[in-house]
Design an enzyme around this catalytic site. Structure first.
Site, short mmCIF file in Angstrom:
data_model
loop_
_atom_site.label_atom_id
_atom_site.label_comp_id
_atom_site.label_asym_id
_atom_site.label_seq_id
_atom_site.Cartn_x
_atom_site.Cartn_y
_atom_site.Cartn_z
N HIS A 1 -5.61 -14.96 8.35
CA HIS A 1 -4.03 -13.82 8.53
C HIS A 1 -5.30 -12.68 9.30
O HIS A 1 -3.68 -11.87 10.02
CB HIS A 1 -4.39 -13.44 6.17
N LYS B 1 3.54 6.39 4.45
CA LYS B 1 2.54 5.65 4.92
C LYS B 1 2.43 4.62 5.85
O LYS B 1 2.04 3.72 5.64
CB LYS B 1 3.36 3.80 3.76
N PRO C 1 0.69 -0.71 0.04
CA PRO C 1 -0.08 0.45 -0.20
C PRO C 1 0.75 1.27 -0.59
O PRO C 1 1.85 1.68 0.52
CB PRO C 1 -0.56 0.14 1.17
N ARG D 1 2.05 -12.04 5.49
CA ARG D 1 3.14 -12.40 5.43
C ARG D 1 3.91 -11.61 6.67
O ARG D 1 4.93 -11.92 6.30
CB ARG D 1 4.28 -11.90 3.66
#
Ligand SMILES: [Zn+2]
Length: 281
Positions: free
Chosen positions: A101, A54, A2, A120
């Site tokens: 997740h 970010k 992102p 991840r």
């Protein structure tokens, strides 16, 4: 990963739902994702959500807050208390929350929830005080959409870095928030070759790039960001920026401006797309 438009989309959305909510409990499903003592934030009320590059910062009614970085595959999804029974996200495989997740869940007093999912597991949430928050944001370069993002400041910052312009605008310590995708789009918009040295940009090119960074980011925010496999907005929906890209991901397609074939190279370890006719060396 992102980039600014995706994180800004999440910020804008969370700002419509989080302020006023009080944290009741934090369930940590993966220790690696969370730093701090969760007891410090339980009972605290959310004041608002800010963004630095970010990174997100959830401001609480105390001098501490939650700094959040989604890194490669992080997702932050809000579930309203009215959606507890039937809440589906726009995901190919795992459509419900929580799922395998889910790394952390913030429960609010009013029964709404905020899920942190990360395939991840590079993303993180940290409890930070105002000093630590300052330190995190001080590492960042000029922030688009702020009063510091002027043509003069932009020119000074990029000329000081003696490397290729694409690497310069992706460097978070020079310009905050732009990553690989929007660097590709902004350079095509400005008709500048990604490998051109930043010091060789003339005034006109610099000005064009400055304008293009602004417009490319703004357009992507309007479209709620870019979704390929991982990114979803704060309401579990996909963004649509990918349907409007002019160069990113268009290897061997025809340039929308001149019709010549778009090239893809690996540059600085990232997929770099350009039209040699429109963006000559
Ligand atoms: Zn072209």
């Amino acid at each position: 990963m992102p980039e600014l438009p995706e994180v800004e989309t999440i910020r804008l959305q969370l700002n419509t739902v989080l302020p006023g909510l009080v944290i009741k409990e934090i369930e940590i499903l993966r220790e690696k994702c969370f730093q701090g003592d969760k007891k410090e934030v339980i009972g605290k009320e959310v004041i608002g959500v800010e963004r630095y590059g970010k990174m997100l910062f959830v401001k609480l009614n105390s001098n501490i807050g939650l700094a959040i970085h989604l890194k490669m595959t992080g997702r932050l999804i809000f579930q309203d208390r009215n959606q507890l029974d039937d809440f589906l996200i726009e995901d190919k495989t795992l459509k419900t929350l929580p799922n395998k997740h889910t790394r952390l869940i913030i429960y609010f007093e009013n029964k709404s929830r905020l899920y942190f999912n990360d395939l991840r597991i590079f993303g993180w949430i940290r409890i930070v005080d105002s000093v630590k928050r300052e330190a995190l944001s001080a590492k960042l370069g000029i922030e688009p959409f702020t009063k510091d993002f002027t043509l003069e400041n932009f020119e000074k910052a990029i000329k000081a870095a003696k490397k290729a312009i694409k690497l310069v605008i992706m460097d978070q310590q020079i310009l905050a928030g732009v990553g690989n995708i929007y660097a590709n789009e902004a350079l095509f918009c400005a008709r500048i070759n990604p490998q051109k040295s930043a010091t060789k940009l003339n005034r006109q090119e610099t000005e064009k790039l400055f304008t293009c960074i602004n417009s490319v980011l703004k357009k992507a925010i309007k479209l709620h960001g870019f979704s390929d496999n991982d990114y979803l907005d704060a309401f579990g929906k996909k963004g649509e920026a990918q349907n409007h890209f002019l160069i990113y991901g268009k290897n061997k397609e025809n340039c929308p401006v001149c019709g010549k074939e778009i090239k893809k190279i690996q540059f600085g370890g990232r997929g770099t797309y350009f039209c040699l006719q429109c963006q000559p060396k």
